[in-house]
Design a protein around this motif. Structure first.
Motif, mmCIF file in Angstrom:
data_model
loop_
_atom_site.group_PDB
_atom_site.id
_atom_site.type_symbol
_atom_site.label_atom_id
_atom_site.label_comp_id
_atom_site.label_asym_id
_atom_site.label_seq_id
_atom_site.Cartn_x
_atom_site.Cartn_y
_atom_site.Cartn_z
ATOM 1 N N LEU A 104 0.597 -0.995 -0.278
ATOM 2 C CA LEU A 104 0.175 0.038 0.330
ATOM 3 C C LEU A 104 1.455 1.053 -0.069
ATOM 4 O O LEU A 104 0.588 2.525 -0.882
ATOM 5 N N ALA A 105 1.951 0.940 1.352
ATOM 6 C CA ALA A 105 2.923 2.299 1.246
ATOM 7 C C ALA A 105 3.830 2.970 -0.249
ATOM 8 O O ALA A 105 4.015 4.618 -1.216
ATOM 9 N N VAL A 106 3.867 1.216 -1.033
ATOM 10 C CA VAL A 106 4.241 1.754 -2.435
ATOM 11 C C VAL A 106 3.214 2.613 -3.638
ATOM 12 O O VAL A 106 4.017 3.020 -4.403
ATOM 13 N N THR A 107 2.278 0.990 -3.699
ATOM 14 C CA THR A 107 1.270 1.723 -4.662
ATOM 15 C C THR A 107 0.469 3.025 -4.315
ATOM 16 O O THR A 107 0.200 3.853 -5.697
ATOM 17 N N GLN A 108 0.172 3.367 -2.980
ATOM 18 C CA GLN A 108 -0.832 4.631 -2.878
ATOM 19 C C GLN A 108 -1.920 4.415 -3.280
ATOM 20 O O GLN A 108 -2.379 5.441 -3.922
ATOM 21 N N PRO A 109 -2.031 3.600 -3.252
ATOM 22 C CA PRO A 109 -4.278 3.574 -4.021
ATOM 23 C C PRO A 109 -4.890 4.812 -2.530
ATOM 24 O O PRO A 109 -4.861 5.125 -1.970
ATOM 25 N N GLU A 110 -6.161 5.376 -2.909
ATOM 26 C CA GLU A 110 -6.502 6.048 -2.229
ATOM 27 C C GLU A 110 -7.064 5.148 -0.784
ATOM 28 O O GLU A 110 -7.167 4.105 -0.952
ATOM 29 N N HIS A 111 -6.556 6.392 -0.011
ATOM 30 C CA HIS A 111 -7.219 6.395 1.500
ATOM 31 C C HIS A 111 -5.777 5.180 2.126
ATOM 32 O O HIS A 111 -5.871 4.169 3.094
ATOM 33 N N TRP A 112 -4.852 4.725 1.968
ATOM 34 C CA TRP A 112 -3.608 3.954 1.670
ATOM 35 C C TRP A 112 -3.062 4.414 3.471
ATOM 36 O O TRP A 112 -3.110 3.234 3.712
ATOM 37 N N PRO A 113 -2.901 5.366 3.953
ATOM 38 C CA PRO A 113 -3.141 5.381 5.019
ATOM 39 C C PRO A 113 -3.055 4.912 5.617
ATOM 40 O O PRO A 113 -2.760 4.222 7.203
ATOM 41 N N GLN A 114 -4.492 4.387 6.165
ATOM 42 C CA GLN A 114 -5.622 4.418 7.024
ATOM 43 C C GLN A 114 -5.874 2.694 6.482
ATOM 44 O O GLN A 114 -5.315 2.069 7.809
ATOM 45 N N GLN A 115 -5.486 2.249 5.479
ATOM 46 C CA GLN A 115 -5.562 1.085 5.387
ATOM 47 C C GLN A 115 -4.392 0.629 5.891
ATOM 48 O O GLN A 115 -3.891 -0.063 6.037
ATOM 49 N N MET A 116 -3.187 0.961 5.125
ATOM 50 C CA MET A 116 -1.957 0.190 5.865
ATOM 51 C C MET A 116 -1.748 0.195 6.812
ATOM 52 O O MET A 116 -1.101 -0.845 8.099
ATOM 53 N N THR A 117 -2.485 1.628 8.351
ATOM 54 C CA THR A 117 -2.535 1.526 9.728
ATOM 55 C C THR A 117 -3.347 -0.122 10.093
ATOM 56 O O THR A 117 -3.188 -0.210 10.889
ATOM 57 N N GLU A 118 -4.458 -0.167 9.281
ATOM 58 C CA GLU A 118 -5.180 -1.846 9.401
ATOM 59 C C GLU A 118 -4.429 -2.718 9.741
ATOM 60 O O GLU A 118 -4.729 -3.647 10.794
ATOM 61 N N CYS A 119 -3.707 -2.797 8.340
ATOM 62 C CA CYS A 119 -3.191 -3.831 7.878
ATOM 63 C C CYS A 119 -1.331 -4.411 9.001
ATOM 64 O O CYS A 119 -1.594 -5.460 9.674
ATOM 65 N N LEU A 120 -1.233 -3.000 8.765
ATOM 66 C CA LEU A 120 -0.360 -3.777 10.571
ATOM 67 C C LEU A 120 -0.530 -4.367 11.618
ATOM 68 O O LEU A 120 0.050 -4.699 12.948
ATOM 69 N N ARG A 121 -2.101 -3.454 12.355
ATOM 70 C CA ARG A 121 -2.792 -3.524 13.303
ATOM 71 C C ARG A 121 -2.813 -5.226 13.589
ATOM 72 O O ARG A 121 -2.834 -5.805 14.259
ATOM 73 N N GLU A 122 -3.279 -6.007 12.439
ATOM 74 C CA GLU A 122 -3.716 -7.092 12.475
ATOM 75 C C GLU A 122 -2.417 -7.282 11.963
ATOM 76 O O GLU A 122 -2.267 -8.905 12.933
ATOM 77 N N ALA A 123 -1.656 -7.967 11.728
ATOM 78 C CA ALA A 123 -0.256 -8.320 11.234
ATOM 79 C C ALA A 123 0.949 -8.341 13.316
ATOM 80 O O ALA A 123 0.598 -9.486 13.097
ATOM 81 N N GLU A 124 0.283 -7.345 14.064
ATOM 82 C CA GLU A 124 0.692 -6.867 14.828
ATOM 83 C C GLU A 124 0.465 -8.224 15.496
ATOM 84 O O GLU A 124 0.642 -8.853 16.458
ATOM 85 N N ARG A 125 -1.663 -8.098 15.537
ATOM 86 C CA ARG A 125 -2.635 -8.910 16.481
ATOM 87 C C ARG A 125 -1.795 -10.477 16.441
ATOM 88 O O ARG A 125 -1.598 -11.680 17.059
#
Length: 846
Positions: free
Chosen positions: A774-795
């Protein structure tokens, strides 16, 4: 870039003067590109041409992961990095060995190497603070923690003949002369007697030093300034310039000399204090201090407690590592003497005049002990009090860590006994066992059923051809065969083929499909191997190896099928234990001979184990060769066999062959063309795995945990593609990858802990890689999506670390290293959306 050096710091000034401010600044700029601010302080001064800095980088106001930077001559830094790759990188999973951020950077004659570990002080600083607070037990705890960390290298020990004096601990003539001159001069603290005794011992060493010596991987320069302390109390070892194979007690000797002389010895003393301290410490440099277990406990009262208790702690460690062999102690004393002599004569040893005198006195005390053959001396008795004994364990043989350290030697006993007890000519191919089975059937059958025995004997004579016999009921013969001791695995059974009878034996795939619970009824040696495979801790494994050794010490009576399973389970256990040297000896020794002479169908399994082991050690080309060869052999077997299980084994081999390809595809040094080719080959292998599973199910196969491994591996395919060809992915591909990762561990109640760890690690990798994508391709709303992905990975990862890692003690080097890579990569992306992702976080755990 702004480089902000710590102000009003004498250590910083000394480092900048030693290397030049401009050189240091340029090295730091090259070591931390794209950073905007560096906060820099010094940990150790520029002695011996090297220094250590701590650095806190920032990028556009955002703090980055702090690091430690080693500065030194170009040749030394390059050598240190090479030895880190060879001797340290394989052990990163233990958490205390520091990772390296990137290759060394060079400015002129100096280079810098960045370690991914943050430290605010050295172990020497910490121990001095504890000594000032009179916390003797805290010092002992710190030393024992350090010894536990370096124990991981101790497992690689082996017996090698080399001259301990000439090859490992030489003393040059100039060094001896300078020591003698120092010792002969008058000092205010007293006389140093017999200074030439050191030269005598080095020219005519004790006979015990002439014998083969134990070597192991060792740090080579383990003094207290090479051990760094993180703000959370973590330990980090640095400076691997001298790391390699050394005498197995060298690191302890180096640590003792440094702690006793430089860190804990008072810098100044009166003549009276000097004599009292010498009288207190000299008895610890005798054989009795090592061989008397009561001298391993901490003292609770008396003078100079930190100094005494550190030495007692090290006496316990040396005695444990020597496995209570008193003949190993002279080698340790030689190591301590040499280190102390060099500290006396070197100008940069940072010892005060009194500390040099004290070192010379201890040198002569140890040398005299070697010369007189180890007479005993009276030592202080530990004070009573539970508060002392609770915090300082007794001899290492009473600690769980002893199991961890003794495993390799116990395995050597098992392999040696196996080689002596078992000969392939005594077992032979399966048909060689048929006469013994036929003879037992004849003895077991009553007179009225003797005809069944004659039928089976006739079958053995024409095996494997069928024998015409329209009348005999094969189940009657099988009922007797099932009770035969020579046929415990039901290797031989009779089947009807039209008007004829034939002997049928199970293929290897069918044998290996048995669960360990199903095998518990068989030969005790095989039961011990099964128990070993199921062992959940090092202590349990040690117990099982000892049972194996006891079982192998008698007459070995084991059938071909039992030996097949024995080698299979033993090799998987050694892989799970990460005991690679012992595994190699098994694979190249009796296991290989068994496959060549007795059971060629097992060769593919031997190759699979070897391939996975090579991948664990980062030997990817060797891993690929073994795994591809196993695939080829299983494909040939599958083309000839009617068994569904052969297709299951082939499918899993295809899956395993994809793993080193993944590792190659995400390697930073690989070019795009090679990466894309690797992705295509991997896709082809996984498609072949899918077809083999379909053939297995078509032939009536039952669901197994292997399908979960395929699903998890397919999830990693998406992870790897996000690195190699990110433009080919979309949200649907990531949703599919997450679902595939979950298939690897759901439902959790039906999976073994190691399976859940691998599956949840796959899910964490998928979500972490999706965040990076997401950080590389930067689609719409990518910062929020990236944050959620990292939270799921951490969980996903937190669940593994909290609930499962403690239940799977085995395999810490490879598997735990990859879990830590995922954790650090999640942290890097959280701090910086385009932060560095560790390649280890992008490929399968198992």
């Amino acid at each position: 870039m702004d480089i902000l050096w710590q102000k009003n710091d004498d250590l910083v000034s000394r480092v900048r003067d030693a290397f030049g401010a401009d050189t240091l600044d340029e090295l730091l700029r090259r070591a931390f590109p794209r950073r905007t601010v560096l906060h820099v302080g010094a940990l150790t001064p520029g002695i011996s041409g090297a220094a250590v800095l701590h650095v806190r980088p920032e990028q556009d106001g955002s703090a980055q992961h702090p690091c430690v930077v080693k500065i030194g001559p170009v040749g030394d830094i390059h050598t240190e990095h090479e030895r880190w790759q060879q001797y340290v990188q394989p052990y990163l999973g233990h958490g205390e060995m520091p990772d390296v951020l990137s290759a060394a950077v060079i400015v002129g004659n100096h280079a810098a190497l960045v370690y991914k570990f943050y430290a605010a002080r050295t172990l020497a600083d910490m121990i001095r603070d504890l000594a000032s607070a009179d916390d003797s037990i805290g010092i002992v705890d710190a030393v024992q923690t350090l010894l536990t960390i370096v124990h991981v290298w101790h497992r690689s020990r082996s017996s090698t003949y080399f001259d301990l004096i000439a090859e490992e601990y030489p003393l040059e003539a100039e060094t001896l002369e300078r020591f003698e001159q120092y010792a002969a001069a008058e000092r205010q603290w007293g006389e140093i007697a017999e200074p030439k005794l050191v030269r005598d011992v080095w020219s005519q060493p004790p006979e015990s030093l002439r014998k083969p010596q134990l070597t192991t991987i060792g740090h080579g320069d383990l003094h207290a300034d090479n051990v760094l302390m993180g703000p959370n109390g973590s330990f980090g070892i640095i400076d691997f310039l001298h790391t390699g194979r050394h005498h197995f007690l060298r690191d302890l000797a180096t640590l003792e000399a440094d702690l006793v002389l430089r860190v804990l010895c008072p810098p100044e003393a009166t003549a009276d204090q000097a004599q009292r301290l010498t009288a207190l410490l000299e008895p610890y440099y005798t054989m009795a201090a090592f061989t008397t277990s009561s001298q391993h406990d901490a003292l609770g009262q008396g003078a100079w407690l930190p100094l005494q208790n550190v030495v007692r702690c090290l006496r316990s460690a040396v005695w444990g590592r020597s496995e209570h062999d008193a003949e190993q102690i002279p080698g340790y004393l030689i190591a301590v003497i040499r280190r102390m002599v060099k500290m006396v004569v070197r100008d940069d040893s940072r010892l005060t005049n009194f500390q040099r005198w004290f070192a010379a006195r201890l040198v002569l005390a140890q040398t005299a002990e070697l010369a007189r053959g180890g007479r005993s001396a009276e030592l202080p008795i530990p004070a009573s009090g539970d508060h002392v004994r609770e915090r300082v364990p007794g001899p290492p043989t009473e600690e769980p860590v002893a199991a961890y350290l003794d495993l390799e030697s116990e395995v050597e006993v098992v392999l040696g006994q196996l080689s002596e007890s078992w000969r392939p000519t005594a077992i032979g191919a399966f048909e060689a066992e048929l006469p013994a089975i036929a003879e037992e059937v004849r003895r077991r059958l009553p007179e009225r059923e003797r005809r069944l025995a004659e039928v089976f004997r006739a079958l053995t004579e024409v095996y494997p051809e069928p024998l015409p016999d329209p009348d005999t009921d094969p189940e009657k013969v099988n009922h007797v065969l099932a009770r035969a001791d020579t046929n415990r695995m039901i290797e031989a059974r009779v089947v009807r083929q039209g008007e004829a009878l034939a002997i049928q034996i199970p293929d290897v795939a069918a044998l290996l499909s048995h669960s360990t619970r199903e095998l518990q009824i068989f030969e005790p040696l095989l039961r011990a191997a099964c128990d070993l495979y199921e062992a959940g801790s090092y202590q349990a494994s040690l117990t099982q190896f000892r049972r194996l050794a006891a079982r192998l010490s008698g007459d070995l009576s084991i059938t071909r099928s039992e030996l097949t399973l024995f080698f299979y389970f033993l090799s998987k256990c050694l892989l799970k234990l990460n005991m690679y040297s012992s595994l190699n000896r098994l694979l190249d020794g009796p296991y290989r001979v068994f496959c060549l002479d007795v059971c060629p169908e097992l060769e593919a399994e031997r190759l699979l184990i070897a391939g996975v082991a090579h991948r664990h050690r980062g030997e990817l080309s060797l891993a690929q060769a073994c795994l591809d060869d196993a695939v080829a052999q299983l494909a040939l077997l599958a083309s000839r066999s009617e068994s569904a299980l052969v297709h299951l084994a082939l499918a899993d081999a295809y899956v395993l062959s994809a793993h080193p390809r993944f590792d190659n595809a995400v390697a930073p040094e690989a070019g795009l063309v090679a990466r894309q080719a690797t992705v295509r080959l991997t896709l082809a292998a996984l498609e072949s795995a899918r077809r083999s599973y379909e053939e297995y199910w078509h032939r009536g196969g039952r669901p197994s945990h292997y399908e979960g491994r395929l699903a998890g591996t397919m999830a990693y395919m998406t992870v790897v593609r996000s690195v190699v060809e990110p433009a080919t992915l979309d949200d649907e591909a990531w949703s599919k990858a997450a679902a595939e990762a979950r298939q690897g561990f759901e439902p959790e109640f039906d999976r073994k802990p190691v399976g859940v760890i691998a599956g949840r690690a796959a899910l964490a990798s998928v979500k972490m890689a999706q965040a990076r994508w997401l950080a590389v391709t930067q689609p719409e709303h990518w910062p929020q999506q990236m944050t959620e992905c990292l939270r799921e990975a951490e969980r996903a990862l937190s669940r593994v670390l909290a609930d499962y890692v403690s239940r799977v003690e085995l395999g810490p080097r490879f598997e735990y290293r990859k879990l830590m890579a995922i954790q650090s990569s999640i942290g890097a992306l959280t701090a910086d959306p385009l932060g560095r992702v560790d390649p280890d976080a992008l490929t399968p755990l198992i």
